[in-house]
Scaffold this motif. Structure first.
Motif, PDB file in Angstrom:
ATOM      1  N   GLY A 312       0.798  -1.212   0.000  1.00  0.00           N
ATOM      2  CA  GLY A 312       0.000   0.000   0.000  1.00  0.00           C
ATOM      3  C   GLY A 312       0.833   1.265   0.000  1.00  0.00           C
ATOM      4  O   GLY A 312       0.427   2.283  -0.562  1.00  0.00           O
ATOM      5  N   ARG A 313       1.996   1.214   0.640  1.00  0.00           N
ATOM      6  CA  ARG A 313       2.840   2.402   0.713  1.00  0.00           C
ATOM      7  C   ARG A 313       3.637   2.643  -0.564  1.00  0.00           C
ATOM      8  O   ARG A 313       3.887   3.800  -0.931  1.00  0.00           O
ATOM      9  CB  ARG A 313       3.828   2.271   1.885  1.00  0.00           C
ATOM     10  N   ARG A 353       5.634  -8.113  -5.532  1.00  0.00           N
ATOM     11  CA  ARG A 353       5.015  -9.281  -6.181  1.00  0.00           C
ATOM     12  C   ARG A 353       3.627  -9.557  -5.580  1.00  0.00           C
ATOM     13  O   ARG A 353       2.681  -9.858  -6.299  1.00  0.00           O
ATOM     14  CB  ARG A 353       5.914 -10.497  -6.034  1.00  0.00           C
ATOM     15  N   TYR A 354       3.524  -9.446  -4.262  1.00  0.00           N
ATOM     16  CA  TYR A 354       2.224  -9.604  -3.610  1.00  0.00           C
ATOM     17  C   TYR A 354       1.236  -8.567  -4.141  1.00  0.00           C
ATOM     18  O   TYR A 354       0.079  -8.893  -4.457  1.00  0.00           O
ATOM     19  CB  TYR A 354       2.397  -9.457  -2.101  1.00  0.00           C
ATOM     20  N   ALA A 355       1.703  -7.320  -4.270  1.00  0.00           N
ATOM     21  CA  ALA A 355       0.838  -6.261  -4.796  1.00  0.00           C
ATOM     22  C   ALA A 355       0.362  -6.593  -6.204  1.00  0.00           C
ATOM     23  O   ALA A 355      -0.815  -6.400  -6.542  1.00  0.00           O
ATOM     24  CB  ALA A 355       1.594  -4.931  -4.788  1.00  0.00           C
ATOM     25  N   ALA A 356       1.261  -7.123  -7.036  1.00  0.00           N
ATOM     26  CA  ALA A 356       0.893  -7.439  -8.419  1.00  0.00           C
ATOM     27  C   ALA A 356      -0.160  -8.538  -8.483  1.00  0.00           C
ATOM     28  O   ALA A 356      -1.086  -8.487  -9.300  1.00  0.00           O
ATOM     29  CB  ALA A 356       2.141  -7.855  -9.196  1.00  0.00           C
ATOM     30  N   LEU A 398      -8.289  -2.098  -1.593  1.00  0.00           N
ATOM     31  CA  LEU A 398      -7.816  -2.130  -2.972  1.00  0.00           C
ATOM     32  C   LEU A 398      -8.954  -2.438  -3.938  1.00  0.00           C
ATOM     33  O   LEU A 398      -9.083  -1.814  -5.002  1.00  0.00           O
ATOM     34  CB  LEU A 398      -6.706  -3.178  -3.111  1.00  0.00           C
ATOM     35  N   ARG A 399      -9.812  -3.378  -3.583  1.00  0.00           N
ATOM     36  CA  ARG A 399     -10.933  -3.738  -4.455  1.00  0.00           C
ATOM     37  C   ARG A 399     -11.897  -2.566  -4.609  1.00  0.00           C
ATOM     38  O   ARG A 399     -12.395  -2.310  -5.722  1.00  0.00           O
ATOM     39  CB  ARG A 399     -11.652  -4.966  -3.899  1.00  0.00           C
ATOM     40  N   PRO A 447     -14.052   4.029  -1.586  1.00  0.00           N
ATOM     41  CA  PRO A 447     -12.833   4.134  -2.392  1.00  0.00           C
ATOM     42  C   PRO A 447     -12.085   5.425  -2.079  1.00  0.00           C
ATOM     43  O   PRO A 447     -12.699   6.456  -1.820  1.00  0.00           O
ATOM     44  CB  PRO A 447     -13.351   4.120  -3.832  1.00  0.00           C
ATOM     45  N   ARG A 448     -10.770   5.351  -2.104  1.00  0.00           N
ATOM     46  CA  ARG A 448      -9.963   6.546  -1.897  1.00  0.00           C
ATOM     47  C   ARG A 448     -10.048   7.449  -3.132  1.00  0.00           C
ATOM     48  O   ARG A 448     -10.077   6.961  -4.261  1.00  0.00           O
ATOM     49  CB  ARG A 448      -8.514   6.163  -1.616  1.00  0.00           C
ATOM     50  N   ALA A 449     -10.034   8.735  -2.900  1.00  0.00           N
ATOM     51  CA  ALA A 449     -10.309   9.703  -3.970  1.00  0.00           C
ATOM     52  C   ALA A 449      -9.331   9.614  -5.123  1.00  0.00           C
ATOM     53  O   ALA A 449      -9.699   9.777  -6.281  1.00  0.00           O
ATOM     54  CB  ALA A 449     -10.308  11.124  -3.387  1.00  0.00           C
ATOM     55  N   ASP A 450      -8.058   9.331  -4.835  1.00  0.00           N
ATOM     56  CA  ASP A 450      -7.045   9.379  -5.885  1.00  0.00           C
ATOM     57  C   ASP A 450      -6.638   8.017  -6.417  1.00  0.00           C
ATOM     58  O   ASP A 450      -5.804   7.922  -7.324  1.00  0.00           O
ATOM     59  CB  ASP A 450      -5.792  10.087  -5.359  1.00  0.00           C
ATOM     60  N   ALA A 451      -7.191   6.945  -5.861  1.00  0.00           N
ATOM     61  CA  ALA A 451      -6.650   5.611  -6.158  1.00  0.00           C
ATOM     62  C   ALA A 451      -7.195   5.003  -7.446  1.00  0.00           C
ATOM     63  O   ALA A 451      -6.488   4.259  -8.133  1.00  0.00           O
ATOM     64  CB  ALA A 451      -6.923   4.678  -4.985  1.00  0.00           C
ATOM     65  N   HIS A 452      -8.438   5.282  -7.784  1.00  0.00           N
ATOM     66  CA  HIS A 452      -9.057   4.588  -8.918  1.00  0.00           C
ATOM     67  C   HIS A 452      -8.300   4.854 -10.219  1.00  0.00           C
ATOM     68  O   HIS A 452      -7.939   3.916 -10.941  1.00  0.00           O
ATOM     69  CB  HIS A 452     -10.518   5.023  -9.052  1.00  0.00           C
TER      70      HIS A 452
END
Length: 481
Positions: A312-313, A353-356, A398-399, A447-452
């Motif tokens: 996430g970071r 890799r986990y993030a991917a 994330l979803r 959802p976070r404002a900037d993430a999508h």
């Protein structure tokens, strides 16, 4: 009662949706060496585990609660699991589980005979039924009848062979539109309709608990037993996703989406299929072969919370894009038995890799919704999420970010709770009405404002590669462009 793959779960709830007690009984499977394509369970073990789980649940009630009447019992099971029973509902064969692939040759023969149209898939019960009956008769035996896993438990409770519900019958060759067994499918499979159970709507009364079954389970004798639904539909009821436009996304080993539509959604490719809504209308959905199984296979034993925190970071989006199939072939949002896992780009750490991998699952979930919308499904309502993967707060966030919409976490997402809701509706006409009274929310993830938009870059890379490999149909390709 929820007859799963690894356990039987029994849940007791009151009319307000409060969970009064839980019980569980362990199940084991027979899986030979890798490559044998065989997965069986002993249905006698189902009955023993169901009894143990039920006695455990009733034993946890207070004295006052034990004096209250039990309104009804409903049972859910895995879709596509099937066996043969005698005329009394007593099992004659092992249960062939939903992911047993020994009938793959039968699938090829069925599809060759059927010609054009939605293909029969190896996960269906229909090819397994033909495979089972031929081997049973080859041994000189006769008088066998088809039963689904939930039918076995219901028969044990009421003391006789039972009708099956339209939900479990769907993948056995039942035409939910016409309300009868599909003769074209049965003829192609060489099945005698007399070997198949009568089909009733979920919530229909099948009988009452016998004195012997009461002694085995702790359920009072005379309690009504009603027809259940598959575990996916049970989870949808538990999530309260029962009004038009509402959806439930179950993320376990694989990803399953189920929603509600007032009209039948027609998918010529067969990726989307529909159950009947207990109140009328349709429950369209599909099951993908991506899911949390990809995480378990690659990161089992690692500190997932630490990986999620770093992902996430630092890695939104990840430098690589992964199409995280848990097995060869895909069922939804497109049907491609030859589809294979792939990766684009490189990663610099285990966290990346986990993030991917988890981003890849979320990207496929988004593509599933876009496929549903392209077919004409209403996807404008609330979206709830259930399944083992919801234990990860970061993955939930994330979803929501990838979909760009709020996600609801139900308070009691267990399929067994969905069956308690259905059982409560046996005394009232509408399951949706009972769900509104019994289902509560645990949390809503915004959802976070900037993430999508940031994550959409990876989504587009995945879709472009799926398109390049020819996995996307022409209509979905045009829609995406």
């Amino acid at each position: 009662m929820d007859l799963g793959t690894q356990s039987v779960r029994v849940l007791l709830a009151d009319d307000a949706g409060r969970v009064l007690a839980l019980g569980s009984g362990r199940l084991t499977s027979r899986r030979p060496a890798a490559g044998a394509r065989r997965h069986e369970q002993d249905p006698r073990q189902w009955w023993e585990a169901a009894g143990a789980a039920s006695r455990q649940a009733f034993g946890a009630l207070t004295l006052t609660q034990r004096r209250a009447p039990v309104g009804a019992v409903a049972v859910c099971g895995t879709s596509g699991t099937v066996l043969l029973s005698d005329e009394h509902g007593v099992p004659l064969t092992p249960a062939i589980m939903y992911d047993d692939a020994r009938a793959a040759d039968e699938v090829d023969r069925l599809n060759a005979r059927l010609g054009a149209g939605a293909p029969v898939q190896v996960s269906w019960a229909l090819p397994k039924i033909g495979w089972l009956l031929r081997r049973h008769r080859a041994g000189g035996a006769a008088g066998a009848y088809v039963a689904h896993s939930a039918d076995v438990i219901a028969a044990g409770l009421v003391g006789h062979r039972v009708n099956t519900d339209s939900s479990h019958a769907l993948k056995s060759g039942y035409d939910v539109v016409a309300g009868r067994w599909d003769r074209r499918l049965l003829d192609a499979a060489g099945l005698d309709p007399a070997a198949l159970p009568a089909v009733v709507a979920p919530g229909s009364t099948l009988g009452t608990v016998t004195h012997d079954a009461a002694g085995h389970t702790g359920i009072p004798a005379g309690t009504p037993v009603v027809a259940g639904m598959t575990d996916g539909c049970a989870a949808q009821i538990a999530a309260g996703a029962l009004t038009p436009g509402a959806w439930n996304c179950v993320l376990g080993t694989t990803l399953v989406l189920k929603g509600v539509s007032s009209v039948l959604i027609d998918d010529p490719a067969g990726a989307v299929y529909s159950h009947r809504h207990p109140d009328g209308g349709w429950l369209p959905g599909g099951a993908s072969n991506v899911g949390a199984g990809a995480v378990a296979a690659e990161f089992g034993g690692e500190d997932l919370d630490a990986l999620a925190g770093e992902a996430g970071r630092r890695y939104e989006p990840a430098g690589a894009v992964v199409y995280p199939l848990t097995a060869r072939g895909e069922r939804f949002p497109f049907v491609r038995p030859d589809a294979t896992r792939f990766e684009l780009g490189t990663v610099s750490s285990r966290a990346e890799r986990y993030a991917a991998v988890i981003q890849g699952v979320a990207f496929v979930e988004r593509l599933c919704f876009e496929r549903l919308a392209e077919l004409g499904a209403d996807v404008s309502g609330q979206v709830s999420i259930t399944g083992g993967a919801t234990r990860s707060g970061y993955w939930n966030q994330l979803r929501a970010d990838v979909l760009g919409r709020p996600l609801i976490l139900p308070r009691t997402p267990e399929p067994a709770f969905g069956m308690a809701v259905l059982a409560s509706a046996a005394r009232r006409p509408a399951v949706a009405e009972r769900a509104a009274a019994m289902v509560a929310r645990r949390a809503v993830i915004e959802p976070r404002a900037d993430a999508h938009e940031r994550l959409t870059t990876g989504y587009r890379r995945l879709v472009a590669e799926l398109d390049r490999r020819g996995y996307l149909g022409a209509s979905l390709r045009a829609s995406r462009r």
